[in-house]
Each structure stands twice: as structure tokens, then as C-alpha cells.
Write a protein that holds these residues in place. Structure first.
Motif, PDB file in Angstrom:
ATOM      1  N   GLY A   1     103.052  73.966  73.715  1.00  0.00           N
ATOM      2  CA  GLY A   1     103.721  72.662  73.053  1.00  0.00           C
ATOM      3  C   GLY A   1     103.324  71.866  72.772  1.00  0.00           C
ATOM      4  O   GLY A   1     104.017  71.437  71.971  1.00  0.00           O
ATOM      5  N   MET A   2     101.917  71.554  72.906  1.00  0.00           N
ATOM      6  CA  MET A   2     101.202  70.872  71.898  1.00  0.00           C
ATOM      7  C   MET A   2     101.126  71.053  70.425  1.00  0.00           C
ATOM      8  O   MET A   2     100.842  70.437  69.397  1.00  0.00           O
ATOM      9  N   ASN A   3     100.521  72.611  71.022  1.00  0.00           N
ATOM     10  CA  ASN A   3     100.992  72.460  69.500  1.00  0.00           C
ATOM     11  C   ASN A   3     102.101  72.620  68.063  1.00  0.00           C
ATOM     12  O   ASN A   3     101.831  72.800  67.097  1.00  0.00           O
ATOM     13  N   THR A   4     102.929  73.294  69.588  1.00  0.00           N
ATOM     14  CA  THR A   4     104.371  73.382  68.520  1.00  0.00           C
ATOM     15  C   THR A   4     104.549  71.574  67.914  1.00  0.00           C
ATOM     16  O   THR A   4     104.895  71.784  66.850  1.00  0.00           O
ATOM     17  N   LEU A   5     103.955  70.407  68.799  1.00  0.00           N
ATOM     18  CA  LEU A   5     104.341  69.495  68.453  1.00  0.00           C
ATOM     19  C   LEU A   5     103.648  69.464  67.192  1.00  0.00           C
ATOM     20  O   LEU A   5     103.656  68.027  65.913  1.00  0.00           O
ATOM     21  N   ASP A   6     101.989  69.424  67.263  1.00  0.00           N
ATOM     22  CA  ASP A   6     101.558  68.759  66.176  1.00  0.00           C
ATOM     23  C   ASP A   6     102.819  70.021  64.748  1.00  0.00           C
ATOM     24  O   ASP A   6     102.225  68.927  63.933  1.00  0.00           O
ATOM     25  N   VAL A   7     102.746  70.849  64.726  1.00  0.00           N
ATOM     26  CA  VAL A   7     103.398  70.891  63.410  1.00  0.00           C
ATOM     27  C   VAL A   7     104.930  70.497  63.496  1.00  0.00           C
ATOM     28  O   VAL A   7     104.628  70.037  61.834  1.00  0.00           O
ATOM     29  N   VAL A   8     104.979  70.248  63.841  1.00  0.00           N
ATOM     30  CA  VAL A   8     107.072  69.209  63.862  1.00  0.00           C
ATOM     31  C   VAL A   8     106.366  68.183  63.585  1.00  0.00           C
ATOM     32  O   VAL A   8     107.234  67.830  62.047  1.00  0.00           O
ATOM     33  N   ALA A   9     105.020  67.921  63.798  1.00  0.00           N
ATOM     34  CA  ALA A   9     105.032  66.232  63.623  1.00  0.00           C
ATOM     35  C   ALA A   9     105.066  66.346  61.834  1.00  0.00           C
ATOM     36  O   ALA A   9     104.721  65.733  61.422  1.00  0.00           O
ATOM     37  N   MET A  10     103.999  67.308  61.414  1.00  0.00           N
ATOM     38  CA  MET A  10     104.246  67.295  59.994  1.00  0.00           C
ATOM     39  C   MET A  10     105.690  67.545  58.782  1.00  0.00           C
ATOM     40  O   MET A  10     105.558  66.944  58.072  1.00  0.00           O
ATOM     41  N   TYR A  11     106.764  67.240  59.589  1.00  0.00           N
ATOM     42  CA  TYR A  11     107.874  67.772  59.258  1.00  0.00           C
ATOM     43  C   TYR A  11     109.310  66.649  59.667  1.00  0.00           C
ATOM     44  O   TYR A  11     109.881  67.319  60.289  1.00  0.00           O
ATOM     45  N   PRO A  12     108.743  65.426  60.108  1.00  0.00           N
ATOM     46  CA  PRO A  12     109.796  64.501  60.229  1.00  0.00           C
ATOM     47  C   PRO A  12     111.271  64.969  59.359  1.00  0.00           C
ATOM     48  O   PRO A  12     111.898  64.697  60.583  1.00  0.00           O
ATOM     49  N   GLU A  13     111.314  65.510  58.655  1.00  0.00           N
ATOM     50  CA  GLU A  13     112.859  65.301  58.217  1.00  0.00           C
ATOM     51  C   GLU A  13     113.486  66.770  58.085  1.00  0.00           C
ATOM     52  O   GLU A  13     114.595  66.932  57.964  1.00  0.00           O
ATOM     53  N   LEU A  14     112.617  67.951  59.028  1.00  0.00           N
ATOM     54  CA  LEU A  14     112.999  69.194  59.055  1.00  0.00           C
ATOM     55  C   LEU A  14     113.525  69.031  60.600  1.00  0.00           C
ATOM     56  O   LEU A  14     113.974  70.287  61.095  1.00  0.00           O
ATOM     57  N   PHE A  15     112.816  68.868  61.113  1.00  0.00           N
ATOM     58  CA  PHE A  15     112.442  68.631  63.256  1.00  0.00           C
ATOM     59  C   PHE A  15     112.827  67.710  63.739  1.00  0.00           C
ATOM     60  O   PHE A  15     112.352  66.748  63.432  1.00  0.00           O
TER      61      PHE A  15
END
Ligand code: NAD
Ligand code: MG
Length: 391
Positions: A16-30
Motif C-alpha cells: 500500500g505504501m509503495n503504491t501511494l509513493d508512485v501515485v503521489a508522483m502523478y496527481p494528474e493521473l491518479f
């Protein structure tokens, strides 16, 4: 790339935390619609402040109260209970569900996502081990898309032909080679394994993971569960799935074709790579993972697993061959045994002994429907507990 609306089941865990790490890099995508957790309320509250989901889910009412208090000045609505997990996994406004709860508890919400036709990023391998046939059926009937997060299966997925139909022979695939690190006890003298402590077992050489999967990696039960996972994901028979020990964890798995070609997927051992792959699929996005530096790594080595050292791996092949309820028994007994080992109630070798006992005691259990599997899961837990209590 199209914008995705996400539910993250098991947001407070390692995946979960690794996923949010990636998600945080792309606020316009996710856009994060829902986050769920079990005990780590403060972490979940921090995640909610950062990602502003519509819903946050915990399991029991006292934790829900705590979380409501922590999020009082936010828009996030706090829900509670197992049913709420299924609800946020099937919300109409959600298109993508990361299934990253650990253990059998992940099954029902993953099924809900499948029935609702979501794009499922599946980390929770126990879902496939426990109820592979039913889960795959729900995926097909619900029109869901399944993308594997487990690094090995994500690697196999990447090495498979495009539009793989579920028929290995039709695509010229000879077999699947799953790599395994061999865990912390690969070279430790077998006769000293009885003295292994939980702290030693969770200290994985290459990966940082939750405690349960770390113990599974030490016993190689994890690889056994992954053989069963590969069976369901790729419609491969047991004799088409081979395990190879690869201590550097750079080659995450391989697909061998009839012409002798072997395709491998390589990367640094960092779960953000398979997570980013599945989040963006079929596109590609940066994952914040350091580049693979092969000259620095120098050597990639391979060896055959020793089933005397790793009896759990053999037990998993045995359960897969036995079919019916055997994989469910294996999974449930393993959850109980690992918990008992982590709680210092049994020594390390007793994990495999418990599994072996349960498989023998509950051999021949069959499951006509999902409820049968849930009953077999419960029965196996009781048999495992009883065995542990009297040994
Ligand atoms: P973890 O223990 O770090 O996190 C587990 C998550 O599930 C947490 O958010 C926890 O709150 C939640 N949870 C636990 N019990 C629950 C319950 N009864 N009901 C609802 N939620 C519950 O585990 P992890 O390492 O992130 O692994 C998650 C899943 O991904 C496992 O199935 C594991 O096998 C798989 N996986 C993990 C890795 C890895 O590198 N960590 C790699 C491949 C596959
Ligand atoms: Mg794995």
C-alpha cells in the motif's frame, strides 16, 4: 494515459505504501477514492490528509471512532467493517482496485472488485491460492481485468505474448520459470534451522516486506503460494511451472518458448516497478526506482531449490496436484502456523510440520461452491491450532 480512480485495499501495508509513493508522483493521473487499513490508524490518517480520499475504511468501530476524530476537519468519510471493504472495492466511481490486504481476509473485497468488473491490481496472492477457480470465474463473468503485482507474476505477464489467451501451447510457451531469492536461510546449515528466530526469519536479504510474507519467503512457502498463483493466472499446469533460486533478485521471472528462447524481466528489487507497471498498463511511467546497474551487480547466479531445506515448496506442489480444497487448507494452515511462529509458540521447522499434518488430515476435501472453501479454510485453521496446541 487515461486518468484512474483508485481504491487501495491495505493502504497501510508495505505494498500500500509503495503504491501511494508512485501515485503521489502523478496527481494528474491518479485520484484516490478510498483507502483501507486495519490497525495503523495514525498512518491511515496521515495518508488521508495527503491523498484526500472520499472514504477511509477500518475494521472495527473503536478504530473508526479514532480515525473520525483524527479526520474531523477533512472531507473523508470513515466507514467500518468487512462489508465496507467490499463496498469501496466496487464503487461505480472507482475503476481500479489495488488488492493489497494480506492473507485470506483479502478474498471477499477482491471478489467484490472482480464482480464489479474493475481493473484489479492483485498483490494478495492468498486470494488465488484459497479460491483460484472462483476468483478467476468472477473476473471473467464480471468483465474485470487482472494485472499481477507479485513481482514474479508481473514479470511473467511482461514476458508473455500480447493478448495472451490462457493457452500456453497456442502461444508457443514451453514453461514458466519463477525465480526465488532463497531467503535468509538459503545457505544456513539445515540442522541449525530449528533454532531460527522470528527476527532472523523476517530479515529478508533483498526485499522489505510485511512480516507474514517475509516468513513465507524464509520457508519458501511464498514461492509455493506463487506456483499456485501462476497456475491460476496463466492457466499453467504444475509441470509447466519451475522454480529457480536466484539469490540476487534481479531477474524476477522468465518465460521459456518452444524455440528455446527464454525471456526475462529484470529490475532492481523494488515493488514500485511492478506497481507502476500495473498502474500505467499498457503505458509506462517512471517509478522512482534507481536504474539497474549491471556492471555493479556483476553476477547473476541460479541454482535448483533443495526441498529438504524447503519442504513447504514441495507441500505446495502437492496441494496443487491434489486440487479441490488442498490449496485452501495449505493457505489457512500456513497463516496459523506463521502467526504461531512469530508469536514464539512454535519453532521454525514446525511451520512445515503443521502444513503437512493439515494436508493429511483434510485430504480429499472438495468445494462445489465458494462457501465450501470458506468452511474448509475455517476447519483447517482449527486443525492447525489444535496441532500446535498439543505439540
Ligand atoms: P503488510 O502486512 O505490510 O500489509 C497488509 C495490509 O493489509 C495492511 O494495510 C493491513 O492493515 C491490512 N490488513 C491486514 N489484515 C487485515 C484484515 N483482516 N482485514 C483488512 N485489512 C487487513 O503486507 P504486505 O507485505 O503489504 O503484503 C500485502 C499482500 O501483498 C500480501 O498478500 C502479500 O503476499 C502480497 N505481496 C507483497 C509483496 C511485498 O513486497 N510486500 C510482494 C508480493 C506480494
Ligand atoms: Mg513474489
Amino acid at each position: 494515459m487515461i486518468r484512474r480512480n483508485l481504491t487501495l485495499l491495505g493502504a497501510t501495508g508495505t505494498i500500500g505504501m509503495n503504491t501511494l509513493d508512485v501515485v503521489a508522483m502523478y496527481p494528474e493521473l491518479f485520484r484516490v477514492v478510498a483507502l483501507t487499513g486495519q490497525n495503523q490508524v495514525e498512518r491511515l490518517a496521515t495518508q488521508c490528509r495527503q491523498f484526500k480520499p472520499r472514504y477511509a475504511v477500518v475494521l472495527d468501530e473503536s478504530r473508526a471512532q479514532e480515525l473520525r476524530h483524527l479526520l474531523a476537519d477533512t472531507e473523508t468519510e470513515v466507514l467500518c467493517g468487512e462489508h465496507a471493504l467490499e463496498e469501496v472495492a466496487s464503487l461505480p466511481e472507482v475503476d481500479t482496485v489495488m488488492a493489497a490486504i494480506v492473507g485470506a481476509a483479502g478474498l471477499k473485497p477482491a471478489l467484490a472488485a472482480a464482480r464489479a468488473g474493475k481493473r484489479i491490481l492483485l498483490a494478495n496472492k492468498e486470494t488465488l491460492v484459497m479460491a483460484g477457480r472462483f476468483f478467476m470465474q468472477a473476473v471473467r463473468r464480471g468483465g474485470a481485468t487482472l494485472l499481477p503485482i507479485d513481482s514474479e507474476h508481473n514479470a511473467v505477464f511482461q514476458c508473455m505474448p500480447d493478448a495472451y489467451s490462457g493457452d500456453l501451447a497456442a502461444h508457443g510457451v514451453h514453461r514458466i520459470l519463477l525465480t526465488a531469492s532463497g531467503g535468509p536461510f538459503r545457505t544456513r546449515p539445515v540442522e541449525t534451522l530449528a533454532a531460527v528466530t522470528p527476527a532472523e526469519a523476517v530479515a529478508h536479504p533483498n526485499w522489505v516486506m510485511g512480516r507474514k510474507i517475509s516468513v513465507d519467503s524464509a520457508t519458501m512457502m511464498n514461492k509455493g503460494l506463487e506456483v499456485i498463483e501462476a497456475h491460476w493466472l496463466f492457466n499453467a499446469r504444475a509441470d509447466q511451472i519451475e522454480v529457480v533460486i536466484h539469490p540476487q533478485s534481479i531477474v524476477h521471472s522468465m518465460v521459456e518458448y518452444l524455440d528455446g528462447s527464454v525471456l526475462a524481466q529484470m529490475s532492481n528489487p523494488d515493488m514500485r516497478t511492478p506497481i507502476a507497471h500495473a498502474l500505467a498498463y499498457p503505458d509506462r511511467i517512471a517509478a522512482g526506482v534507481p536504474r539497474l546497474d549491471l556492471p555493479r551487480i556483476g553476477q547473476l547466479t541460479f541454482e535448483a531449490p533443495d526441498t529438504r531445506r524447503f519442504p513447504c515448496l514441495a507441500l505446495a506442489y502437492q496441494a496443487l496436484a491434489a486440487e479441490g480444497g488442498a490449496p485452501t487448507v495449505l493457505n489457512a494452515a500456513n497463516e496459523v502456523a506463521v502467526e504461531a511462529f512469530l508469536g514464539h509458540r512454535i519453532p521454525y521447522p514446525a511451520i512445515a510440520e503443521t502444513l503437512s499434518h493439515c494436508l493429511e488430515r483434510l485430504a480429499g476435501r472438495t468445494a462445489g461452491e465458494l462457501a465450501d472453501l470458506v468452511a474448509i479454510d475455517q476447519e483447517a485453521r482449527l486443525v492447525a491450532e489444535a496441532y500446535i496446541a498439543r505439540r
